[in-house]
Every structure is written in C-alpha cells, then in structure tokens.
Design an enzyme around this catalytic site. Structure first.
Site, short mmCIF file in Angstrom:
data_model
loop_
_atom_site.label_atom_id
_atom_site.label_comp_id
_atom_site.label_asym_id
_atom_site.label_seq_id
_atom_site.Cartn_x
_atom_site.Cartn_y
_atom_site.Cartn_z
CB THR A 17 -0.95 0.02 1.22
OG1 THR A 17 -0.18 -0.11 2.41
CG2 THR A 17 -1.96 -1.10 1.13
N GLY A 18 2.18 1.12 0.08
CA GLY A 18 3.04 2.28 -0.04
C GLY A 18 3.16 2.72 -1.50
CE LYS A 19 5.13 8.59 -5.66
NZ LYS A 19 5.70 9.97 -5.57
CE LYS A 43 -3.23 1.30 5.17
NZ LYS A 43 -2.80 2.13 4.01
CB ILE A 97 13.19 -3.35 -3.87
CG1 ILE A 97 12.53 -4.47 -4.66
CG2 ILE A 97 13.62 -2.23 -4.79
CD1 ILE A 97 13.43 -5.16 -5.66
CD GLU A 99 19.87 2.85 -2.28
OE1 GLU A 99 20.97 3.40 -2.41
OE2 GLU A 99 18.91 3.04 -3.06
CE1 TYR A 160 17.22 -3.11 -14.29
CE2 TYR A 160 17.52 -0.74 -14.24
CZ TYR A 160 17.07 -1.90 -13.65
OH TYR A 160 16.47 -1.85 -12.42
CD GLU A 210 29.86 -2.23 -7.51
OE1 GLU A 210 29.68 -1.97 -6.30
OE2 GLU A 210 29.21 -1.74 -8.43
CG HIS A 248 26.70 -0.63 -5.42
ND1 HIS A 248 26.83 -1.47 -6.49
CD2 HIS A 248 25.47 -0.07 -5.54
CE1 HIS A 248 25.74 -1.42 -7.24
NE2 HIS A 248 24.89 -0.58 -6.67
#
Length: 291
Positions: A17-19, A43, A97, A99, A160, A210, A248
C-alpha cells in the site's frame, strides 16, 4: 526452464500500500506475474485497486494464498524485520528492493537465513525476471525477451545495459537477477553461477561486478573448475583512482583483494571473456558464444 522464478511463482508484496510498493506491484501484475497477496499491518482484509487481497502478516499470505515468494518494499529501518517475518513463514524466495538497511540488521538476517530454507536476493537490488514468465522487482520489462543467456549483476543499471545489448543482438535471457551492492547480501555471484550452470535452458552466462569484496574472484574459481558454458564478464571501477569510493556500500577494496586487477586476472585465468567497456558486454559474450 529458468532459475528461481517462473509462471507458477506466487508472490506476496510486503508494503503493497506504499507508493513504491503499489506502483511496482501493478507493473509486475501487468507483466503477468502472479501477485497473489500484499502485506500491510493493520490493513488486513482490504484489497488493492487491482483486487489483490491484503493481509497483516506473511504467515497469513502463505496460509490463505499459497505465497512462495516475497517482494519487499519496506522502509530500511523495518526491512530486516520484514525479511525475517518471511523467513519465519517459510517463504522460499525473498527479493528485497529496500536500500539503506543498517548493516547490523543484515548481520542478524544473514544468521537467520543460514538456519532456514529461504533464499534472499538483495537488499538494494532491482530484483529478478524470467522473461515472458515472471518479473519480481523494478526492472523495465520491455528490454527483456526469452532466450538462453543468464545474467547476474551487482549493479541494477548495468544489468539493464547487458540485457538490452543481448536483446538487440537478437538473442534473449533465461533469467536475470541483480544481487545488490550492499556489504551483506543474500544470493552471491557464486550462488547465481551455480544455478545457471545447472539450468539446461541457460546456455551462456554474463556476470557483472565491480571493485570491492571478493565475490567475483570466488565465482571465478568455481567457473574455472566447474563451468563449461561460455561466460563473459564486466568489472566496473577499472579506472577509479586509488582510494576512490564507488556508489555501492559494498565497493570496499581491502589490500590486494577486491581490486579491478585482481578480479580481471582471476576471471581471465578461468577462461572468461572480458568486456573492456560497459558498451561491449554482449560483444564479449557473443565472441565466444555463437547464438
């Protein structure tokens, strides 16, 4: 086939329910991923605009919807608790995800992971995708296409880049995963290489790393001893001045270990094709892989 996720993976989104959670859950749904539940404490009993049921806990999502994978969009101070809740619910795969999770919290998570049957991808990662079947994360879907190349990377944007190059070449990907660049993560380069090596649908592998840590060097040892499939690699930070920090948190060079030179040397010794620049990652692979 693929590794870790496919069309049958059933995903619960923690923080739905977060953005960010709401936005990316919809993107995953639109791709065809089976988002079967969401979690937002307090909720439970509600549903999202896409009619996804919301529960108060991971355990409830497993019991009611058979969730076997979790996607975490929870603020960093609470993300470790969310990961451990998913571990306690015996969810097989957790993709985080978030961070900025404190290192101390991740030490606790790592200890719990070692005593469990759960695999963690991340934190601070873009997620995982098996093109045409399942997308769990924030990666742009349109650049991927089904194919024989497995991709693992510490960097989201370089993931990507490699994906797009492979797609533009006319090939495609079996599974792609970004493992994250934090000091303490779940799945490592070595873990991913082992999975790709055992996957009959993966015919070739791209590994992106890296400076900092020894993950790539450890993977190179395994590649040299066990992997017969073509492998190409790119190491970011070759031109970084001595003492320069990478973006990083995991990019920490200690002594001779973790330098670009030590990583490249180990990879070349393992027979890995090296891309000299990020624009030549696919070229490096297809110079030794003819499809």
């Amino acid at each position: 086939m693929s590794i870790l996720v496919d069309k049958d993976t059933r995903v619960v989104v923690c923080g739905i329910t977060g953005k960010s959670g709401a936005f990316h859950a919809k993107q995953c749904l639109d791709y065809g991923t089976k988002i079967v539940a969401g979690i937002t404490p307090g909720k439970g009993g509600q549903k999202t605009a896409e009619n996804v049921p919301i529960f108060n806990s991971a355990e409830e999502s497993v019991k009611n919807e058979g969730a076997n994978a979790a996607l975490i969009f929870v603020p960093p101070l609470f993300a470790a608790e969310s990961i451990m809740e998913c571990i306690d619910a015996n969810i097989q795969l957790v993709i985080c995800i978030s961070e900025g999770i404190p290192v101390r919290d991740m030490v606790e998570v790592n200890a719990k992971l070692e005593r469990s049957g759960t695999r963690l991808i991340g934190p601070n990662c873009p997620g995982i995708i098996t093109p045409g079947q399942c997308k769990i994360g924030i990666m742009p879907a349109y650049i991927h296409r089904p194919g024989p190349v497995g991709i693992v990377s510490r960097s989201g944007t370089l993931t990507y880049e490699a994906v797009w190059q492979v797609t533009q070449h006319g090939s495609g990907q079996s599974t792609c995963l970004g493992i994250g660049g934090d000091p303490i993560i779940g799945t490592t380069h070595l873990d991913a290489i082992k999975l790709f090596n055992d996957d009959p649908a993966t015919e070739a592998i791209i590994m992106i790393g890296e400076i900092g840590g020894d993950s790539e060097e450890v993977a190179a040892e395994y590649i040299k001893a066990q992997v017969k499939k073509p492998v190409a690699a790119f190491i970011a930070g070759v031109t970084a001045p001595k003492g320069r920090r990478m973006g990083h948190a995991g990019a920490i060079v200690s002594g001779k270990s973790g330098t670009a030179e030590s990583k490249l040397s180990a990879l070349r010794d393992a027979g890995v094709a090296i891309a000299e620049t990020p624009t030549r990652i696919a070229d490096a692979l297809f110079s030794i892989y003819g499809k």
